[in-house]
Design a protein around this motif. Structure first.
Motif, PDB file in Angstrom:
ATOM      1  N   GLU A  84      16.782  -4.079  13.420  1.00 57.01           N
ATOM      2  CA  GLU A  84      17.961  -4.840  13.806  1.00 57.01           C
ATOM      3  C   GLU A  84      17.962  -6.206  13.112  1.00 57.01           C
ATOM      4  OE1 GLU A  84      18.728  -5.057  17.995  1.00 57.01           O
ATOM      5  OE2 GLU A  84      20.715  -5.871  17.554  1.00 57.01           O
ATOM      6  N   ALA A  85      16.796  -6.851  13.066  1.00 55.52           N
ATOM      7  CA  ALA A  85      16.702  -8.170  12.420  1.00 55.52           C
ATOM      8  C   ALA A  85      17.072  -8.052  10.936  1.00 55.52           C
ATOM      9  CB  ALA A  85      15.301  -8.737  12.590  1.00 55.52           C
ATOM     10  N   ALA A  86      16.593  -7.018  10.275  1.00 57.85           N
ATOM     11  CA  ALA A  86      16.908  -6.836   8.859  1.00 57.85           C
ATOM     12  C   ALA A  86      18.402  -6.573   8.686  1.00 57.85           C
ATOM     13  CB  ALA A  86      16.100  -5.674   8.282  1.00 57.85           C
ATOM     14  N   PHE A  87      18.934  -5.743   9.561  1.00 59.76           N
ATOM     15  CA  PHE A  87      20.368  -5.429   9.522  1.00 59.76           C
ATOM     16  C   PHE A  87      21.185  -6.714   9.657  1.00 59.76           C
ATOM     17  CE2 PHE A  87      24.268  -4.272  11.834  1.00 59.76           C
ATOM     18  CZ  PHE A  87      24.783  -3.269  11.021  1.00 59.76           C
ATOM     19  N   TYR A 182      17.285   6.119   8.230  1.00 60.80           N
ATOM     20  CA  TYR A 182      16.008   6.199   7.525  1.00 60.80           C
ATOM     21  C   TYR A 182      15.921   5.159   6.404  1.00 60.80           C
ATOM     22  CZ  TYR A 182      13.347   7.924   3.488  1.00 60.80           C
ATOM     23  OH  TYR A 182      12.561   8.006   2.370  1.00 60.80           O
ATOM     24  N   GLN A 183      16.982   5.000   5.611  1.00 63.67           N
ATOM     25  CA  GLN A 183      16.946   4.092   4.451  1.00 63.67           C
ATOM     26  C   GLN A 183      16.567   2.672   4.847  1.00 63.67           C
ATOM     27  OE1 GLN A 183      17.091   5.615   1.744  1.00 63.67           O
ATOM     28  NE2 GLN A 183      18.398   7.410   2.034  1.00 63.67           N
ATOM     29  N   LEU A 184      17.092   2.215   5.962  1.00 66.17           N
ATOM     30  CA  LEU A 184      16.794   0.851   6.411  1.00 66.17           C
ATOM     31  C   LEU A 184      15.363   0.760   6.934  1.00 66.17           C
ATOM     32  CD1 LEU A 184      17.820  -2.055   7.020  1.00 66.17           C
ATOM     33  CD2 LEU A 184      18.456  -1.233   9.295  1.00 66.17           C
ATOM     34  N   ALA A 185      14.995   1.703   7.786  1.00 64.62           N
ATOM     35  CA  ALA A 185      13.673   1.661   8.417  1.00 64.62           C
ATOM     36  C   ALA A 185      12.561   1.722   7.371  1.00 64.62           C
ATOM     37  CB  ALA A 185      13.543   2.813   9.414  1.00 64.62           C
ATOM     38  N   VAL A 186      12.734   2.585   6.392  1.00 59.85           N
ATOM     39  CA  VAL A 186      11.671   2.789   5.408  1.00 59.85           C
ATOM     40  C   VAL A 186      11.462   1.529   4.556  1.00 59.85           C
ATOM     41  CG1 VAL A 186      12.931   3.760   3.435  1.00 59.85           C
ATOM     42  CG2 VAL A 186      10.756   4.716   4.041  1.00 59.85           C
ATOM     43  N   VAL A 187      12.555   0.844   4.249  1.00 55.95           N
ATOM     44  CA  VAL A 187      12.457  -0.366   3.433  1.00 55.95           C
ATOM     45  C   VAL A 187      11.762  -1.487   4.216  1.00 55.95           C
ATOM     46  CG1 VAL A 187      13.929  -2.231   2.536  1.00 55.95           C
ATOM     47  CG2 VAL A 187      14.336   0.143   1.843  1.00 55.95           C
ATOM     48  N   VAL A 188      12.151  -1.646   5.464  1.00 59.67           N
ATOM     49  CA  VAL A 188      11.531  -2.678   6.309  1.00 59.67           C
ATOM     50  C   VAL A 188      10.034  -2.387   6.457  1.00 59.67           C
ATOM     51  CG1 VAL A 188      11.454  -3.582   8.681  1.00 59.67           C
ATOM     52  CG2 VAL A 188      13.670  -3.202   7.531  1.00 59.67           C
ATOM     53  N   ASP A 189       9.701  -1.144   6.744  1.00 57.78           N
ATOM     54  CA  ASP A 189       8.303  -0.800   7.013  1.00 57.78           C
ATOM     55  C   ASP A 189       7.432  -0.857   5.761  1.00 57.78           C
ATOM     56  OD1 ASP A 189       8.975  -0.455   9.612  1.00 57.78           O
ATOM     57  OD2 ASP A 189       9.045   1.731   9.536  1.00 57.78           O
ATOM     58  N   ASP A 190       7.925  -0.341   4.646  1.00 58.11           N
ATOM     59  CA  ASP A 190       7.111  -0.389   3.424  1.00 58.11           C
ATOM     60  C   ASP A 190       6.773  -1.843   3.099  1.00 58.11           C
ATOM     61  OD1 ASP A 190       6.874   2.333   2.965  1.00 58.11           O
ATOM     62  OD2 ASP A 190       8.619   2.450   1.635  1.00 58.11           O
ATOM     63  N   ALA A 191       7.743  -2.742   3.274  1.00 56.83           N
ATOM     64  CA  ALA A 191       7.486  -4.153   2.968  1.00 56.83           C
ATOM     65  C   ALA A 191       6.502  -4.747   3.968  1.00 56.83           C
ATOM     66  CB  ALA A 191       8.791  -4.939   2.975  1.00 56.83           C
ATOM     67  N   GLU A 192       6.730  -4.502   5.243  1.00 56.26           N
ATOM     68  CA  GLU A 192       5.865  -5.118   6.237  1.00 56.26           C
ATOM     69  C   GLU A 192       4.432  -4.593   6.150  1.00 56.26           C
ATOM     70  OE1 GLU A 192       7.536  -5.691  10.199  1.00 56.26           O
ATOM     71  OE2 GLU A 192       5.478  -5.408  10.928  1.00 56.26           O
ATOM     72  N   GLN A 193       4.273  -3.349   5.747  1.00 53.26           N
ATOM     73  CA  GLN A 193       2.924  -2.789   5.632  1.00 53.26           C
ATOM     74  C   GLN A 193       2.292  -3.099   4.280  1.00 53.26           C
ATOM     75  OE1 GLN A 193       3.874   1.428   7.067  1.00 53.26           O
ATOM     76  NE2 GLN A 193       2.087   0.887   8.284  1.00 53.26           N
ATOM     77  N   GLY A 194       3.016  -3.842   3.436  1.00 60.10           N
ATOM     78  CA  GLY A 194       2.447  -4.221   2.140  1.00 60.10           C
ATOM     79  C   GLY A 194       2.237  -3.044   1.213  1.00 60.10           C
ATOM     80  N   VAL A 195       3.103  -2.039   1.325  1.00 60.80           N
ATOM     81  CA  VAL A 195       2.958  -0.831   0.491  1.00 60.80           C
ATOM     82  C   VAL A 195       3.251  -1.182  -0.971  1.00 60.80           C
ATOM     83  CG1 VAL A 195       3.955   1.447   0.013  1.00 60.80           C
ATOM     84  CG2 VAL A 195       3.435   0.761   2.372  1.00 60.80           C
ATOM     85  N   THR A 196       2.287  -0.926  -1.838  1.00 62.36           N
ATOM     86  CA  THR A 196       2.476  -1.197  -3.268  1.00 62.36           C
ATOM     87  C   THR A 196       2.926   0.052  -4.010  1.00 62.36           C
ATOM     88  OG1 THR A 196       0.175  -0.644  -3.767  1.00 62.36           O
ATOM     89  CG2 THR A 196       0.667  -2.965  -3.311  1.00 62.36           C
ATOM     90  N   ASP A 197       2.597   1.227  -3.460  1.00 63.80           N
ATOM     91  CA  ASP A 197       2.884   2.484  -4.143  1.00 63.80           C
ATOM     92  C   ASP A 197       3.398   3.535  -3.177  1.00 63.80           C
ATOM     93  OD1 ASP A 197       0.739   1.094  -5.946  1.00 63.80           O
ATOM     94  OD2 ASP A 197       1.664   2.664  -7.192  1.00 63.80           O
ATOM     95  N   VAL A 198       4.608   4.002  -3.439  1.00 61.01           N
ATOM     96  CA  VAL A 198       5.166   5.089  -2.655  1.00 61.01           C
ATOM     97  C   VAL A 198       4.971   6.365  -3.469  1.00 61.01           C
ATOM     98  CG1 VAL A 198       7.301   6.078  -1.748  1.00 61.01           C
ATOM     99  CG2 VAL A 198       6.851   3.622  -1.487  1.00 61.01           C
ATOM    100  N   VAL A 199       4.234   7.303  -2.895  1.00 60.88           N
ATOM    101  CA  VAL A 199       4.041   8.613  -3.532  1.00 60.88           C
ATOM    102  C   VAL A 199       4.576   9.629  -2.539  1.00 60.88           C
ATOM    103  CG1 VAL A 199       2.362  10.261  -4.432  1.00 60.88           C
ATOM    104  CG2 VAL A 199       2.001   7.802  -4.776  1.00 60.88           C
TER     105      VAL A 199
END
Ligand code: GLU
Length: 292
Positions: A84-87, A182-199
């Motif tokens: 919601e905050a990102a939205f 899904y598109q919003l959640a995945v972007v927020v989470d990948d950033a917050e978890q510091g994901v450098t590589d999505v495979v």
């Protein structure tokens, strides 16, 4: 370089099957081959599709096959305040839409990569009279504008380019049933978890440009992407519960793992079939030779 962080992010709609095992394995091998972290995220944001107990079963299956996640497992259903905050940060980039699925399909704008109809932009300049808000959409830029074409280097597939105005149109961030997309959640989470590589599986290739566009608007870093081939059944359909994927055979974990490794094109010595430790050692070293 930032410390490598990868993740496996299954939707708990059923048990892990051959197709999802290949995605899990690829992300795990890439993380281990980079001496990085491998996180597990349960994508239960689509609550109507979530099957109770499926996430726990998946975690047990991964562990039984020798894939152990680093750090705590996060669940999207518990993170709605962040979405919601990102939205809310997106301001004028989002707008309410009153169109029904049928109205959008009837406009014959074509089919987006995920099978949904391309949104024709009907509510872009205000919701039509007599209609009420159903979903909230993100405005995508015209193809000719600076941000109009998204380009990225896929580590498996090479250079990918996509113009969102042609591939999806303005896409949904908040769904008509009130759930976050899904598109919003995945972007927020990948950033917050510091994901450098999505495979992940190539079935998600059509989502990546949308995610990169959102990352830009939210001023979040863009990870590297690698989309691995998805496993097809005899009819050439992606393996999933719907197309009759059978659950994994956990009585013979090594056979199951060798099968998945084969579909990723790994070349393993016969000794890889002796026990889990030998399998993973051999698989990580072959992956490192190819991709690190
Ligand atoms: N939850 C998605 C799926 O299982 C995958 C998300 C991702 O890897 O980005 O299809």
């Amino acid at each position: 370089m930032m410390h490598y962080t990868g993740r496996f992010a299954p939707s708990p709609t059923g048990p892990l099957h051959t197709g999802s095992l290949v995605a899990a394995m690829a992300s795990y091998l890439d993380a281990r081959a980079h001496h990085g972290r491998w996180l597990l995220r349960i994508e239960d944001i689509d609550e109507p599709r979530t099957v109770s107990g499926a996430a726990e079963t998946m975690c047990d299956t991964l562990a039984a096959l020798g894939m152990h996640a680093d750090g705590e497992v996060i669940w999207q259903s518990q993170r709605k305040a962040r979405y919601e905050a990102a939205f809310n940060q997106l301001g004028e980039n989002v707008y309410p839409c009153g169109c029904s699925r049928k109205e959008i399909a009837d406009s014959h704008t074509g089919i987006a990569s995920d099978g949904a109809a391309i949104y024709p932009g009907t509510c872009r300049h205000g919701i039509a009279e007599g209609k009420t808000t159903r979903a909230w959409r993100l405005r995508v830029p015209p193809t000719m504008s600076a941000a109009g074409v998204i380009t990225f280097e896929d580590r498996w597939l090479g250079r990918i380019t996509e113009a969102l105005s042609e591939s999806t149109g303005d896409f949904v961030l908040k769904r008509a049933d009130g759930f976050w997309a899904y598109q919003l959640a995945v972007v927020v989470d990948d950033a917050e978890q510091g994901v450098t590589d999505v495979v992940r599986g190539a079935d998600l290739l059509g989502s990546t440009a949308r995610q990169i566009y959102l990352q830009g608007l939210l001023r979040l870093p863009t990870p590297r992407y690698m989309h691995v081939p998805v496993v097809n059944n005899a009819a050439g359909e992606k393996l999933s519960k719907q197309t009759g994927a059978t659950p994994l055979n956990l009585d013979r974990p090594l056979e199951t793992l060798m099968g998945a490794a084969m579909s990723l094109g790994l070349v393993l010595p016969a000794t890889a079939g002796t026990d889990l430790t030998s399998f993973w050692e051999a698989a990580i070293s072959d992956w490192a030779r190819r991709f690190v």
